[in-house]
Enzyme design. Structure first.
Site, short mmCIF file in Angstrom:
data_model
loop_
_atom_site.label_atom_id
_atom_site.label_comp_id
_atom_site.label_asym_id
_atom_site.label_seq_id
_atom_site.Cartn_x
_atom_site.Cartn_y
_atom_site.Cartn_z
N GLY A 87 0.81 -1.22 0.00
CA GLY A 87 0.00 0.00 0.00
C GLY A 87 0.84 1.26 0.00
CG LEU A 88 4.90 0.81 -0.63
CD1 LEU A 88 6.08 0.30 -1.44
CD2 LEU A 88 5.35 1.30 0.74
CG ASN B 61 -2.59 3.06 -7.14
OD1 ASN B 61 -3.63 2.43 -7.04
ND2 ASN B 61 -1.65 2.72 -8.01
CB VAL B 62 -8.25 4.11 -5.05
CG1 VAL B 62 -9.33 3.41 -4.25
CG2 VAL B 62 -8.47 5.63 -5.04
CB SER C 24 -1.59 1.00 -4.33
OG SER C 24 -0.47 0.84 -3.48
CG HIS D 80 7.45 2.80 -3.85
ND1 HIS D 80 6.69 3.90 -3.48
CD2 HIS D 80 6.74 2.17 -4.83
CE1 HIS D 80 5.58 3.92 -4.20
NE2 HIS D 80 5.59 2.89 -5.03
CD GLU E 239 5.10 9.70 -11.11
OE1 GLU E 239 4.64 8.54 -11.07
OE2 GLU E 239 5.85 10.15 -10.23
CG HIS F 254 0.32 7.86 -13.55
ND1 HIS F 254 0.77 6.62 -13.12
CD2 HIS F 254 1.19 8.76 -13.04
CE1 HIS F 254 1.85 6.77 -12.38
NE2 HIS F 254 2.13 8.05 -12.33
CG ASP G 198 -1.33 5.21 -17.58
OD1 ASP G 198 -1.76 5.50 -16.45
OD2 ASP G 198 -0.32 4.50 -17.76
CG ASN H 9 0.61 -3.58 -5.38
OD1 ASN H 9 0.19 -3.04 -4.36
ND2 ASN H 9 1.70 -4.32 -5.38
CB CYS I 291 0.18 0.18 -15.37
SG CYS I 291 -0.80 1.54 -14.73
#
Length: 454
Positions: free
Chosen positions: A28-29, A33-34, A36, A145, A182, A258, A260, A371, A377
């Site tokens: 969950g980093l 990002n819902v 993740s 990360h 990104e 993002h 995308d 994730n 992606c």
């Protein structure tokens, strides 16, 4: 026929998918990002994840699309932990991090490099003044990360796209908030045929210098206008070749971290949600003005698909691929079938609409989706001529033999399950190094990892 004309005829888009690494886990980093965040702490299956990714690659290769592979990063990144003050042998470093800073241990074990749409930004040779394909690795400075990735990413790209007669590599942008980059997740190239000159759509979330201050309030905007402009300059793109558009702040606050995740382009087609861009009409007008081929916008209205459904299903994080007859195939994650509004939109709005999208193919990439990464992606798009494909270094274009070797590699080296608590196991680090050493032999890349150059 000139050499340039011939190159345009035999050019094709190669999707380079990232191999899922042996430390694939749910920590969950990724703030914003819902998926993740909501799956943090669950037990993952690195083996299943890697095999799901390979199965997607193989099916697209078998369907006639050019498919490549990119290796994962060296994880856990024990060197990063040492730089942050942990000492002793590897087992001691991991144990200290697990006890004192478990969030750092999770970060240095992330397998996020599987999402190679973030690896960098690519300009094909047909668009470049010097006739070479240009690459800039993304700095990914918005999260620790991912900030660990660019150095190895640059070595991998340089090893594969090695011939300086055909490929040019640029330095990573300064890793500061002003130049937050990104990669291709916020970049779309629109054109007629892939080998024809194109227009580059760069989407940003905020401006570092100036701007009117209208930005997301809940989640961070990860791409800056200044980063996109710098990459365009690095690659020698002129004003007639680029369009800059701000991502809609409401979309970012809904979990669209993002571009995308809310829009996908291919050839002259731009499939996008009503709230993809802050100024939808100005974005479309600018693209129409600069494209040599008429733009084909395919708009999904908010009334048909909510932002919540778009994020949960990753409808727009799909691969849009061109077929020999000019039609297009949309490769969507299985989650699109689980949302009634999304599936109805695919059948009644996209397939039944007046656009080239003639087929929807569903792929199971659940391990990645949990994730926060869908089919789009997982791939970096690189348009290459036949000569450029022949100039690639390593063994990275997928065929049946390479697929068989990679499946056997996964079966040999990957664990069936991995929990966040397992990340401090020194045996996992040893297993990963053995796996990566074997992988560079299979892919014929030479030393690209820190441990291979020590």
């Amino acid at each position: 026929m000139s050499g340039a004309d011939q190159a345009s005829l035999d050019a094709c888009e190669v999707n380079f998918d990232g191999l899922v690494g042996p430390t694939h886990n749910y920590s969950g980093l990724a703030h914003g990002n819902v998926a993740s965040m909501s799956h943090g702490g669950l037990v993952s299956s690195p083996k299943e994840a890697a095999l799901q990714g390979l199965a997607k690659m193989k099916s697209l290769k078998d369907a006639g699309y050019a498919q490549g592979v990119l290796p994962p990063q060296q994880r856990p990144d024990i060197g990063a932990l040492r730089a942050l003050g942990f000492g002793g042998d590897n087992a001691s470093v991991l144990a200290q991090a697990a006890e004192q800073a478990p969030q750092l241990l999770r970060a240095v074990c992330s397998a996020s490099s599987m999402w190679t749409a973030n690896a960098g930004t690519v300009t094909p040779s047909v668009d470049a003044a010097d006739g070479r394909a240009h690459f800039t690795p993304a700095n990914l400075q918005s999260s620790f990360h991912r900030f660990l990735e660019p150095e190895t990413t640059g070595r991998v790209l340089a090893a594969i796209f090695a011939d300086p007669a055909h490929f040019a590599h640029h330095p990573v942008l300064p890793a500061t908030p002003a130049f937050s980059d990104e990669g291709a997740a916020n970049h779309t190239r629109l054109c007629g045929e892939h080998g024809e000159p194109g227009v580059h759509l760069f989407v940003y979330g905020r401006q570092a210098f100036g701007g009117d201050g209208i930005e997301p309030q809940r989640f961070p905007a990860r791409q800056t206008l200044e980063a996109s402009q710098a990459i365009a300059r690095q690659h020698g793109l002129n004003d007639a070749q680029v369009v800059y558009a701000q991502q809609h702040p409401d979309a970012i606050d809904a979990g669209v971290f993002h571009n995308d995740v809310i829009a996908v382009g291919n050839g002259p087609v731009l499939l996008y949600h009503e709230l993809a861009f802050r100024d939808e009409q100005a974005t479309l007008d600018a693209l129409r003005d600069k494209m040599a081929t008429p733009l084909i916008p395919v708009r999904v209205p908010l009334a048909a698909v909510s932002l919540e459904d778009a994020v949960a299903s990753y409808l727009f994080n799909s691969q849009l691929l061109t077929n020999p007859d000019g039609s297009m195939t949309l490769v969507v994650p299985g989650e699109c079938q689980e949302r009634e509004a999304v599936w109805r939109c695919l059948q009644d709005h996209l397939l039944a609409g007046n656009n080239p999208i003639a087929e929807v193919v569903v792929k199971d990439v659940k391990q990645s989706m949990r994730n926060g990464g869908g089919p789009a992606c997982l791939r970096l798009r690189v348009v290459l001529s036949r000569v450029e494909r022949e100039a690639l270094g390593g063994r990275v274009l997928l065929d049946d033999a390479l697929y068989a070797d990679l499946v056997a590699w996964v079966e040999c080296h990957y664990r069936d399950s991995l929990s966040p608590e397992d990340l401090s196991d020194p045996r996992l680090a040893e297993e990963t190094l053995a796996a990566l050493d074997d992988l560079t032999r299979i892919l014929e890349l030479g030393p690209v990892y820190p441990f291979q150059m020590a």
